[in-house]
Design a protein around this motif. Structure first.
Motif, short mmCIF file in Angstrom:
data_model
loop_
_atom_site.label_atom_id
_atom_site.label_comp_id
_atom_site.label_asym_id
_atom_site.label_seq_id
_atom_site.Cartn_x
_atom_site.Cartn_y
_atom_site.Cartn_z
N GLY A 185 0.82 -1.21 0.00
CA GLY A 185 0.00 0.00 0.00
C GLY A 185 0.85 1.25 0.00
N GLN A 186 0.24 2.36 0.42
CA GLN A 186 0.97 3.62 0.50
C GLN A 186 2.10 3.50 1.53
OE1 GLN A 186 -1.61 7.25 0.60
NE2 GLN A 186 -3.27 5.75 0.69
N ARG A 187 3.19 4.20 1.26
CA ARG A 187 4.36 4.11 2.14
C ARG A 187 4.14 4.92 3.42
NH1 ARG A 187 9.04 5.03 -2.52
NH2 ARG A 187 9.05 2.88 -3.29
N LEU A 188 4.51 4.33 4.54
CA LEU A 188 4.36 4.96 5.84
C LEU A 188 5.63 4.74 6.66
CD1 LEU A 188 2.69 6.34 8.10
CD2 LEU A 188 1.81 4.06 8.70
N LEU A 189 6.28 5.84 7.03
CA LEU A 189 7.43 5.80 7.93
C LEU A 189 6.93 5.94 9.35
CD1 LEU A 189 10.52 5.93 8.56
CD2 LEU A 189 10.33 8.42 8.28
N SER A 190 7.26 4.98 10.20
CA SER A 190 6.86 5.01 11.60
C SER A 190 8.07 5.34 12.47
CB SER A 190 6.28 3.65 12.03
OG SER A 190 6.03 3.62 13.41
N ILE A 191 7.93 6.39 13.28
CA ILE A 191 9.02 6.82 14.17
C ILE A 191 8.56 6.60 15.61
CG2 ILE A 191 10.63 8.65 14.73
CD1 ILE A 191 10.02 9.98 12.09
N SER A 192 9.27 5.78 16.33
CA SER A 192 8.81 5.28 17.62
C SER A 192 9.19 6.19 18.78
CB SER A 192 9.39 3.88 17.87
OG SER A 192 10.80 3.96 17.95
N GLY A 193 8.70 5.81 19.96
CA GLY A 193 8.87 6.60 21.16
C GLY A 193 10.17 6.32 21.91
N THR A 194 10.19 6.78 23.16
CA THR A 194 11.43 6.76 23.96
C THR A 194 12.03 5.37 24.10
OG1 THR A 194 10.60 8.65 25.20
CG2 THR A 194 12.41 7.41 26.18
N GLY A 195 11.20 4.36 24.29
CA GLY A 195 11.73 3.01 24.47
C GLY A 195 11.64 2.15 23.23
N GLY A 196 11.55 2.79 22.06
CA GLY A 196 11.33 2.05 20.82
C GLY A 196 12.39 0.99 20.56
N ASP A 197 11.93 -0.25 20.35
CA ASP A 197 12.80 -1.39 20.10
C ASP A 197 11.94 -2.41 19.37
OD1 ASP A 197 14.30 -3.76 20.19
OD2 ASP A 197 15.15 -3.30 22.16
N LEU A 198 12.28 -2.71 18.13
CA LEU A 198 11.43 -3.59 17.33
C LEU A 198 11.42 -5.03 17.82
CD1 LEU A 198 12.16 -2.16 13.76
CD2 LEU A 198 9.97 -2.15 14.99
N ARG A 199 12.19 -5.34 18.84
CA ARG A 199 12.13 -6.67 19.45
C ARG A 199 11.01 -6.76 20.48
NH1 ARG A 199 18.35 -6.75 21.20
NH2 ARG A 199 17.62 -4.67 21.85
N ARG A 200 10.46 -5.62 20.86
CA ARG A 200 9.41 -5.59 21.89
C ARG A 200 8.03 -5.50 21.25
NH1 ARG A 200 11.61 -1.04 26.20
NH2 ARG A 200 13.55 -2.08 26.82
N SER A 201 7.14 -6.37 21.69
CA SER A 201 5.76 -6.33 21.19
C SER A 201 4.88 -5.54 22.16
CB SER A 201 5.23 -7.76 21.04
OG SER A 201 5.95 -8.45 20.04
N PRO A 202 3.83 -4.88 21.65
CA PRO A 202 3.49 -4.80 20.23
C PRO A 202 4.31 -3.73 19.53
CG PRO A 202 1.86 -3.60 21.52
CD PRO A 202 2.81 -4.21 22.51
N THR A 203 4.62 -3.97 18.27
CA THR A 203 5.25 -2.96 17.42
C THR A 203 4.20 -2.40 16.49
OG1 THR A 203 5.84 -4.42 15.58
CG2 THR A 203 7.36 -4.35 17.46
N ILE A 204 4.59 -1.44 15.68
CA ILE A 204 3.66 -0.84 14.72
C ILE A 204 3.15 -1.88 13.74
CG2 ILE A 204 5.34 -0.16 12.97
CD1 ILE A 204 2.56 2.11 14.42
N PHE A 205 3.91 -2.96 13.55
CA PHE A 205 3.49 -4.02 12.63
C PHE A 205 2.36 -4.87 13.22
CE2 PHE A 205 8.05 -3.33 11.55
CZ PHE A 205 7.85 -2.79 10.29
N ASP A 206 2.14 -4.76 14.52
CA ASP A 206 1.05 -5.46 15.17
C ASP A 206 -0.20 -4.59 15.27
OD1 ASP A 206 2.73 -7.72 15.80
OD2 ASP A 206 3.64 -6.46 17.35
N SER A 207 -0.12 -3.36 14.81
CA SER A 207 -1.21 -2.41 14.97
C SER A 207 -2.20 -2.50 13.81
CB SER A 207 -0.65 -0.98 15.00
OG SER A 207 -0.33 -0.54 13.69
N PRO A 208 -3.36 -1.86 13.94
CA PRO A 208 -4.33 -1.84 12.85
C PRO A 208 -3.84 -1.13 11.59
CG PRO A 208 -5.41 -1.35 14.93
CD PRO A 208 -3.94 -1.32 15.20
N LEU A 209 -2.70 -0.44 11.66
CA LEU A 209 -2.14 0.19 10.47
C LEU A 209 -1.59 -0.84 9.48
CD1 LEU A 209 -0.10 3.11 12.09
CD2 LEU A 209 -2.26 3.32 10.87
N ALA A 210 -1.15 -1.98 10.01
CA ALA A 210 -0.37 -2.94 9.22
C ALA A 210 -1.07 -3.41 7.94
CB ALA A 210 0.02 -4.12 10.09
N PRO A 211 -2.37 -3.70 7.95
CA PRO A 211 -2.99 -4.19 6.71
C PRO A 211 -3.16 -3.14 5.62
CG PRO A 211 -4.28 -4.81 8.66
CD PRO A 211 -3.30 -3.77 9.09
#
Length: 271
Positions: free
Chosen positions: A19-45
């Protein structure tokens, strides 16, 4: 593993979806090893999402030098170059919203539509809660403070007294998250340097320079990025939208309507 050389960093990133490109910029403790990530959110589909660990966080490099929000924005710009994206929609959450503001101001050609979630402008517009002041407190006290600041309803006796078990579960989850990666080299250096950059953030006087679609959203009970801070950002950015939702700093996951409205904005389907 998806690493790329970005400025002075080895940066960890992931791209998923269509789909359309979306850059996600995370918060203070952002770490893609920690769930949930943006890929687990309703944005993902709905979007092709690019997410990454910012400098000092997760699996990205943690140089022991001063960081600035301008550095974080330049990192994002360089990452877009590295993956071949000329522009994208951008969502910045909490600290990520500070970086997203700077990205849109310094590299306006990169940002198509901008979502600023639970964030602050700094300066005369008000700063987010000074998390750097909690660093040297006992870990259990930090956990309690983080929970009660993130959602101010926990500071109300009536709210807390009927949800004691839930509060204790939140404390356990917060303590467990704090222990993740605790033995990793440079983890504390990266965290400290990030909090220093966060404390110095100030885009207030420049926000009126933004001339793109901007959606500002937050939680009614957020004590980290209080509603008043979002109202100021809204007033500073011409033509921006502002909405508040049930919940605190994690309102995106507390109110089912929140992500629906973000998706509608990004797809230019606001009613």
């Amino acid at each position: 593993m998806p690493f790329v050389s970005v400025r002075d960093l080895q940066m960890y990133y992931e791209i998923r979806g269509t789909g359309q490109r979306l850059l996600s910029i995370s918060g203070t403790g952002g770490d893609l090893r920690r769930s949930p990530t943006i890929f687990d959110s309703p944005l993902a589909p709905h979007f092709k999402i690019l997410a990454y660990d910012q400098r000092g966080l997760g699996q990205t490099s943690k140089p022991d030098i001063p960081y600035t929000i301008a550095d974080y924005a330049a990192d994002a710009d360089s990452l877009l170059n590295a993956v071949g994206w000329e522009s994208a929609h951008v969502i910045g959450i909490s600290f990520g919203g500070m970086v997203a503001q700077e990205l849109a101001l310094s590299y306006p050609h990169r940002v198509e539509r901008l979502v600023l979630a639970c964030t602050s402008s700094g300066g005369a517009g008000g700063s987010s809660y000074p998390l750097h002041e909690l660093v040297n407190l006992p870990i259990e006290e930090v956990a309690h403070r983080q929970i009660t600041i993130a959602d101010t309803r926990w500071q109300e006796e009536a709210w807390l007294s009927s949800r004691t078990a839930q509060f204790q579960d939140l404390v356990k989850l917060t303590l467990a998250a704090a222990q993740e990666g605790v033995d990793e080299p440079s983890r504390e250096i990266g965290r400290r340097r990030q909090l220093e950059a966060r404390a110095a953030h100030d885009t207030y006087n420049r926000l009126s320079q933004l001339h793109l679609p901007v959606y500002i959203c937050g939680g009614h009970h957020d004590g980290i990025s209080p509603p008043a801070n979002l109202e100021v950002i809204h007033k500073q950015i011409p033509g921006s939208y502002l909405e508040f939702f049930k919940g605190g700093h994690r309102f995106l996951y507390q109110d089912p309507q929140a992500f629906k409205r973000v998706i509608a904005f990004l797809q230019n389907k606001f009613d």
